[in-house]
Design an enzyme around this catalytic site. Structure first.
Site, PDB file in Angstrom:
ATOM      1  N   ARG A 250       2.454   4.601  -0.452  1.00 22.84           N
ATOM      2  CA  ARG A 250       2.176   3.603  -1.485  1.00 22.84           C
ATOM      3  C   ARG A 250       3.312   2.578  -1.568  1.00 22.84           C
ATOM      4  O   ARG A 250       3.084   1.404  -1.831  1.00 22.84           O
ATOM      5  CB  ARG A 250       1.965   4.303  -2.826  1.00 22.84           C
ATOM      6  CG  ARG A 250       1.215   3.439  -3.839  1.00 22.84           C
ATOM      7  CD  ARG A 250       0.801   4.267  -5.050  1.00 22.84           C
ATOM      8  NE  ARG A 250       0.204   3.431  -6.073  1.00 22.84           N
ATOM      9  CZ  ARG A 250      -1.073   3.095  -6.136  1.00 22.84           C
ATOM     10  NH1 ARG A 250      -1.905   3.510  -5.211  1.00 22.84           N
ATOM     11  NH2 ARG A 250      -1.534   2.337  -7.117  1.00 22.84           N
TER      12      ARG A 250
ATOM     13  N   ALA B 278     -12.214 -13.313   0.038  1.00 20.32           N
ATOM     14  CA  ALA B 278     -13.640 -13.537  -0.216  1.00 20.32           C
ATOM     15  C   ALA B 278     -14.545 -13.095   0.927  1.00 20.32           C
ATOM     16  O   ALA B 278     -15.736 -12.848   0.709  1.00 20.32           O
ATOM     17  CB  ALA B 278     -13.873 -15.015  -0.523  1.00 20.32           C
ATOM     18  N   ALA B 279     -14.016 -12.985   2.137  1.00 14.40           N
ATOM     19  CA  ALA B 279     -14.837 -12.552   3.270  1.00 14.40           C
ATOM     20  C   ALA B 279     -14.782 -11.044   3.480  1.00 14.40           C
ATOM     21  O   ALA B 279     -15.433 -10.519   4.380  1.00 14.40           O
ATOM     22  CB  ALA B 279     -14.392 -13.265   4.549  1.00 14.40           C
TER      23      ALA B 279
ATOM     24  N   THR C 118      -8.075  -6.906  -8.531  1.00 10.59           N
ATOM     25  CA  THR C 118      -8.809  -5.771  -7.981  1.00 10.59           C
ATOM     26  C   THR C 118      -8.073  -5.168  -6.789  1.00 10.59           C
ATOM     27  O   THR C 118      -8.118  -3.963  -6.570  1.00 10.59           O
ATOM     28  CB  THR C 118     -10.227  -6.213  -7.558  1.00 10.59           C
ATOM     29  OG1 THR C 118     -10.947  -6.630  -8.719  1.00 10.59           O
ATOM     30  CG2 THR C 118     -10.997  -5.097  -6.873  1.00 10.59           C
TER      31      THR C 118
ATOM     32  N   HIS D  36      -4.247   2.731 -11.716  1.00  7.68           N
ATOM     33  CA  HIS D  36      -5.436   2.888 -10.876  1.00  7.68           C
ATOM     34  C   HIS D  36      -4.996   3.625  -9.615  1.00  7.68           C
ATOM     35  O   HIS D  36      -4.788   3.043  -8.552  1.00  7.68           O
ATOM     36  CB  HIS D  36      -6.043   1.527 -10.528  1.00  7.68           C
ATOM     37  CG  HIS D  36      -7.207   1.638  -9.583  1.00  7.68           C
ATOM     38  ND1 HIS D  36      -8.356   2.303  -9.908  1.00  7.68           N
ATOM     39  CD2 HIS D  36      -7.382   1.197  -8.314  1.00  7.68           C
ATOM     40  CE1 HIS D  36      -9.196   2.256  -8.881  1.00  7.68           C
ATOM     41  NE2 HIS D  36      -8.617   1.592  -7.899  1.00  7.68           N
TER      42      HIS D  36
END
Length: 329
Positions: free
Chosen positions: A99, A13-14, A130, A188
């Protein structure tokens, strides 16, 4: 505004995406002006002080819809009762990292978060991933949450979807709202396949409107697929605001439904549709209603598209094999 608050958990969140995302959520971009939001924010210990600063800013906005904020580093506490979890935090790809290195570094994170969600999330939990590599991170989290229905997990390909719409709108000289039925297939990653052949520009087939196969192959597909790297080169940092915006778009479509004349791209559990191996988390064209998604069926896949879909599915299968060998699923 009598509805009970939607409990939205956000990891990382930061971070840069989180910083853009939280203010969108708190302002009502997700569910509109009548549904309050409670934010539950997860960070690693070293980032909690920075997160406290973000919470001060949230407080200073005096958002009418923000009913409360809880922060911490314990996933079991932060995910407790969550209705929506946006798993943004992930180990970033550093210089020289392949990857496969990224898969291993993130495996432990998403294993632990899947287990915590399984134990404490609300019965109606929806989980959007995400953090990259998003498809396989979602697969790891899903596998470690056996009591949560598998269709409740999705990885973000809405950013690619939005990028594709933007490029097509610029090419054809129309508004983005004139474009419908864009599709992103697969991973993605740079192997993703942005598909114009079923998209529509003002109701007409997009590929026919463009009428330029060379542009599709040599410009459109690589521009969309490699847009993230292009932004890093230009900005010196990864795309954060656009990823946050797409995360909100994806969650809103999932929870509120798609229009009758359109669909969106979501990376969801494959049921074998369109030859994508069952059990992979792959992007498909989907419609949503009442918080549930359905893969759009019956689309004709030409030889060009078949090769592109097979290539990106093969990469997803390789990633699944790698994390299986690492004991993560």
């Amino acid at each position: 505004m009598s509805a009970s608050p939607l409990k939205v958990a956000v990891t990382g969140a930061a971070g840069q995406i989180g910083y853009s995302l939280l203010f969108r959520l708190a302002s009502g971009s997700l569910l509109g002006p009548d549904r309050p939001i409670e934010l539950r924010l997860l960070e690693i210990e070293p980032a909690l002080k920075a997160l406290e600063g973000v919470v001060m800013e949230l407080d200073d906005c005096a958002f009418p819809l923000l009913s409360g904020v809880e922060i911490g580093s314990d996933a079991n506490k932060i995910f407790d009762g969550a209705n929506l979890a946006l798993l943004v935090g992930a180990r970033p790809r550093g210089p020289g990292m392949e990857r496969s290195d990224l898969l291993e570094a993130n495996g432990a994170i998403f294993t632990a978060q899947g287990k915590a969600l399984n134990e404490v999330a609300a019965d109606d939990i929806r989980v959007g991933v995400t953090g990259n590599p998003a498809n396989t991170n979602a697969l790891i989290a899903m596998t470690n949450a056996p009591d949560i229905p598998r269709e409740r997990f999705s990885a973000l390909t809405r950013l690619d979807h939005n990028r594709a719409i933007s490029q097509l709108a610029a090419k054809t000289g129309v508004a983005v709202t004139d474009i419908k039925k864009m599709t992103i297939w697969g991973n993605h990653s740079a192997t993703q396949y942005p598909d114009l052949f079923h998209a529509e520009v003002k109701g007409k087939n997009a590929a026919e409107v463009v009428n330029d196969q060379a542009w599709i192959e040599e410009y459109f597909i690589p521009t969309v697929a490699k847009r993230g790297a292009t932004i890093i080169d230009a900005r010196g940092a990864s795309s954060a605001a656009s990823a946050a915006s797409a995360s909100v778009d994806a969650a809103r479509s999932w929870l509120l439904g798609t229009p009758a004349d359109d669909w969106v791209s979501m990376a969801v559990l494959s049921d074998g549709s369109y030859g994508v191996p069952e059990g992979l988390i792959s992007s498909f064209p989907v419609t949503t209603k009442d918080g549930n998604w359905s893969i759009v069926k019956g689309l004709e896949i030409d030889e060009f598209s078949r090769g592109r879909i097979d290539k990106t599915a093969a990469e997803l299968a390789d990633e699944r094999k790698a994390v299986t060998e690492l004991g993560l699923i």
